[in-house]
Design an enzyme around this catalytic site. Structure first.
Site, PDB file in Angstrom:
ATOM      1  N   HIS A 116      -7.225   0.049   1.437  1.00 45.25           N
ATOM      2  CA  HIS A 116      -8.552  -0.595   1.401  1.00 45.25           C
ATOM      3  C   HIS A 116      -9.529   0.314   0.648  1.00 45.25           C
ATOM      4  O   HIS A 116      -9.679   1.483   0.999  1.00 45.25           O
ATOM      5  CB  HIS A 116      -9.064  -0.833   2.826  1.00 45.25           C
ATOM      6  N   ASP A 152      -9.598  -5.326   8.674  1.00 36.39           N
ATOM      7  CA  ASP A 152      -9.803  -3.934   8.247  1.00 36.39           C
ATOM      8  C   ASP A 152     -10.250  -3.038   9.402  1.00 36.39           C
ATOM      9  O   ASP A 152     -11.096  -2.155   9.221  1.00 36.39           O
ATOM     10  CB  ASP A 152     -10.849  -3.865   7.100  1.00 36.39           C
ATOM     11  N   CYS A 716      -4.539  29.337 -38.057  1.00 37.51           N
ATOM     12  CA  CYS A 716      -3.276  29.096 -37.345  1.00 37.51           C
ATOM     13  C   CYS A 716      -2.074  29.733 -38.029  1.00 37.51           C
ATOM     14  O   CYS A 716      -1.100  30.077 -37.385  1.00 37.51           O
ATOM     15  CB  CYS A 716      -3.038  27.602 -37.118  1.00 37.51           C
TER      16      CYS A 716
END
Length: 911
Positions: A116, A152, A716
């Site tokens: 829920h 619920d 790099c």
């Protein structure tokens, strides 16, 4: 690890529920080794099965689709019998919309657990997420509870919560937390039950609330309340069921609400039924006022027929409204009808609905039509493309009259620049997200400062995008690819646009280089030559490829007596994502984007968080170049949020990434799990440079230094490790130190500076630490190793010798101005090769020797994507660039790069 699932306790489960949520819970429970003995879901709708049913049927799990479980409050016996027959030990109920009888709920040994989406006992009822937002709760969450006969009300097994962001909607809350975390928690709950560790905490009635179901019929917004309450109501119904109001007698649904601060942008007033004062249509959206005179902004509107418009376009969205012609215009229209008649001689009469092309016109006729009309109406702006966009006579006349009146001139792009007087010029820098051809604030209004590394000062604020911005950018790119002009354009015309873009970059090269210099610390002269210069070359190179992307014909065995022909086509992939690093912000953008665009794709690009400015300036130039909206989108923000969403997004087909190896792995994993995106990765390096005693010493010193110190080591392919032959080692080191001492460290904008600041503070701190580790491990620090004592983030050019293979600095990339030197025994070629290759990286490498045999021998055996012989850093737009091993795969630059952004389709015809 691998065996833990094997030893866990397992349960036989019945899954009662529906939707994607149910599907994910089902899949993950099975992954954990539980057995799903039956899936009970809703009947097919319009011949389409629920997502849960689809996967379960694929797996061969029994699937039941009962329209209902009870009639007049009584359970249906045969439904209950069918359920009991599967023999479940636990019912798992993710998102179940049906009423399930108690003799089913209580039947299994362990009963039933339900998900829920609220923190029970708060917000019981089916619209819990809506009410969490409507009531302005500060936190949201979900509960997994044991079903009982109330609504619920059963005892709680587990709860999780998260903060509610100021502009969260039902969708954003669900997608960010309730959905992904809910799935995990459902699976965790089942395991707790299986292991006998699950708790049952009775719900208190204190603070309990129950709210009714929100449907379209009861989601009209009450405008006679404070702005925040209106904002909460709108976002509490966004997207379903949608909060609505009445404007000009029409029902209009409101989406994308956010609270406004003190300043409300100017615009056109709009009367809205029931509001305490008139709304305002501004360039950012529709402003509404609450009864407290505070303001909120609504981004999108939807009419009853489903048509959605940007709220900012409320007054101009009458693109459906027909223009009423004046008498003079009617006269001209009749003359145009005659021109049509002259071209379409085979058509009896030109009706309103006559279609230029369906009546047999070809491209030559388009040119004739446009030229004849231009002759009649001197100075009218009319292009061939306009005929393709308005093909029936009535649409053509409407378009023509609007042109005549000058009504549909593209609105000038409005850019809110950050300006700075620097380097003898005023640079104008866009700072917002660039989405669908416009600069706009991030959805949540957040910004972050970008810093000048030369002195640590703030250059300006830049939009800090969120997941919602990525979704908008992807939607724009998808539309541009599927229905915009980019996808239908002739490849040669695409090339023309890319050439034009390169020309504009050249016109603005000083401004671009200045932005690059202040944002990334690049020395200005290098920024001009490399960062910007090579970017321009890259776009020119790939612009030339646009109309040369070719398939082939292939001889296959004939299906006699017929014949066969097989041919291949190279097609673009669609929407591509590009994620780039901070060391060459514009050049990395160019390397990837140019190939991607030349291949015909559209793109969403994330610049590095610390260097977003040149990408946003580039975006401005793409508009000037005439690249259609949505083709290029730039979304600045964090890798964790924006980059992750790109990896996960289901509509992106390819992701190109340059950056570190660990992040590359994370991206590849997400790309695989989401929708198996194509990936190319250009990752870390620790490139070896081998210097033999028979080298040209002057050149080896000069190039060896630039191999390490170029772009302050933020490169790099930098030489991460030098191997120098013993007999020349000491002489080589002496000469390098002599040269380092001559290097001028200073303001990157000064033309005589050799060495600028590192890109950002965290990086410089890492380099200082790197040097400390080198010293601690026993390498000899010959020069440098510290931060320069001046404002900004400057690192001394550094030299280490006596570096042994096991040391941290011999293995790990520094990405800074640190030369790491080891010696090798005279003549030991194979020995030095095996040391050079003893790394998980394989990006670049180099060798200096005058002996051609040695050079060839070594270059064949170096395990790297690039080998430089008697040179270094010599990249070129026509030469493919990319790594081996954990430096990644896929190529940038050269013809190879195009194939990263294309797919091959084989077509076989029989005749």
């Amino acid at each position: 690890g691998k065996w833990t699932n094997y030893y866990q306790n397992k349960l036989r489960l019945a899954l009662i529920g529906q939707s994607l949520f149910g599907q994910e819970v089902y899949t993950n429970l099975r992954k954990q080794g539980h057995k799903v003995v039956g899936v009970f879901t809703v009947p097919d709708r319009d011949g389409k099965a629920d997502p849960l049913a689809v996967v379960a049927e694929k797996d061969g799990t029994p699937v039941f689709k009962f329209p209902r479980w009870r009639v007049k409050g009584k359970p249906i016996p045969e439904v209950v019998e069918a359920y009991k027959a599967v023999g479940a030990e636990l019912n798992v109920m993710p998102f179940c919309s049906q009423f399930i009888p108690m003799n089913v709920i209580d039947h299994p040994a362990h009963g039933s657990i339900i998900y829920h989406p609220s923190i029970l006992p708060l917000h019981r009822g089916a619209s819990a997420i809506n009410w969490t937002l409507i009531q302005g709760d500060k936190k949201a969450g979900f509960s997994i509870f044991w079903a009982d006969d109330g609504l619920d009300t059963g005892p709680i097994l587990l709860q999780r919560e998260c903060p509610v962001e100021p502009n969260d909607t039902v969708d954003s809350l669900y997608n960010r937390f309730l959905f992904p975390e809910g799935i995990k928690a459902m699976v965790e709950s089942v395991q707790l039950i299986a292991d006998g560790k699950a708790t049952r905490v009775p719900q208190t009635e204190e603070g309990a609330s129950y709210e009714g179901i929100q449907k379209k019929s009861n989601s009209k917004v009450n405008l006679a309340q404070p702005a925040e309450a209106i904002h909460n109501w709108i976002r509490g119904h966004d997207k379903v069921p949608g909060a609505w109001t009445v404007i000009d007698g029409q029902t209009v649904t409101l989406y994308g609400s956010s609270m406004l601060g003190e300043s409300v942008p100017a615009g056109q007033p709009l009367e809205i039924e029931g509001a305490s004062q008139a709304g305002v249509v501004t360039k950012n959206g529709l402003v509404l006022y609450g009864s407290d005179s505070k303001a909120l902004m609504v981004k999108n509107l939807q009419y009853e027929d489903g048509k959605m418009i940007s709220a900012a376009k409320y007054f101009s969205s009458g693109d459906t409204a027909r223009v009423e012609l004046t008498d003079d215009e009617k006269k001209i229209a009749e003359e145009i009808r005659d021109i049509w008649k002259g071209i379409l001689s085979n058509v009896a009469a030109i009706e309103e609905t006559t279609d230029f092309f369906k009546s047999g016109a070809a491209s030559m006729d388009v040119v004739r039509l446009v030229e004849e009309i231009k002759q009649k109406c001197a100075g009218l702006q009319l292009q061939n493309e306009d005929v393709y966009m308005a093909t029936t006579f009535q649409d053509f006349i409407q378009m023509f009259v609007r042109r005549l009146r000058g009504e549909d001139q593209e609105e000038e792009m409005v850019i809110d620049y950050a300006t700075k007087d620097v380097n003898n010029m005023t640079v104008k820098m866009p700072w917002q997200c660039f989405i669908n051809g416009k600069f706009e604030d991030a959805e949540n209004g957040k910004t972050a400062d970008t810093i000048n590394p030369a002195d640590g000062s703030v250059i300006c604020k830049v939009a800090y995008a969120s997941v919602g911005d990525v979704d908008q950018a992807v939607a724009a790119a998808k539309e541009a690819f599927e229905v915009g002009p980019w996808g239908r354009m002739d490849p040669r015309d695409r090339g023309t646009l890319l050439y034009k873009l390169a020309d504009l970059m050249e016109e603005h090269q000083e401004e671009l280089a200045t932005i690059e210099s202040i944002d990334s610390g690049a020395v200005y002269t290098l920024a001009l030559k490399t960062h910007v210069g090579m970017s321009i070359q890259t776009f020119r190179y790939f612009a030339g490829w646009c109309d040369k992307i070719q398939g082939k014909t292939i001889p296959i065995n004939q299906a006699r007596p017929n014949r066969n022909l097989t041919f291949t086509k190279k097609e673009p992939l669609g929407v591509c994502a590009i994620v780039i690093p901070w060391n060459y912000p514009l050049m990395m953008l160019a390397w990837k984007s140019a190939a991607c665009l030349a291949a015909g794709n559209t793109l969403v690009l994330k610049p590095a968080q610390v260097t977003p400015l040149s990408a946003l300036k580039f975006a401005e130039l793409t508009v000037k170049a005439g690249i259609p909206k949505g083709v290029i989108n730039i979304v600045p923000g964090s890798g964790g949020m924006v980059g992750q969403r790109m990896s996960d997004h289901p509509d992106i087909r390819k992701l190109g990434f340059t950056g570190s190896t660990p992040i590359g792995k994370q991206i590849m994993k997400s790309c695989a799990l989401s929708n198996l995106k194509k990936v190319s990765l250009e990752l870390g390096g620790k490139s070896p440079l081998i210097i033999f005693s028979d080298c040209d010493m002057d050149k080896a010193v000069r190039m060896g230094m630039s191999a390490v110190f170029f772009n302050k080591g933020e490169n790099c392919i930098a030489a991460g490790r030098l191997f120098v032959e013993e007999s020349i080692h000491d002489e080589y080191i002496r000469r390098v130190v002599e040269e380092i001492k001559k290097m001028k460290v200073g303001d990157p904008l000064h033309r005589s500076t050799d060495h600028g600041p590192q890109n950002h503070k965290a990086h410089m701190d890492k380099l200082v630490e790197y040097c400390e580790v080198g010293v601690k491990e026993g390498a000899t620090l010959v020069y440098g190793g510290k931060q320069v004592d001046r404002p900004g983030f400057f690192m001394e050019p550094t030299l280490f010798t006596d570096v042994e293979d096991h040391m941290f600095i011999a293995k790990e990339e520094s990405f800074g101005p640190i030369m790491v030197v080891s010696k090798f025994k005279d003549g030991d070629i194979d020995g030095v090769l095996s040391r050079a290759n003893d790394t998980e990286f394989g990006l670049a490498s180099g060798v200096f020797t005058r002996d051609i045999n040695k050079a060839m021998y070594v270059s064949e055996r170096l395990d790297a994507g690039t080998v430089f012989v008697n040179t270094y850093n010599k990249t070129d737009v026509a030469s493919p660039f990319g790594g081996f091993k954990q430096s990644g795969f896929g190529k940038d630059l050269g013809e190879d790069a195009l194939n990263e952004y294309l797919r091959t389709k084989a077509v076989t015809v029989e005749y």
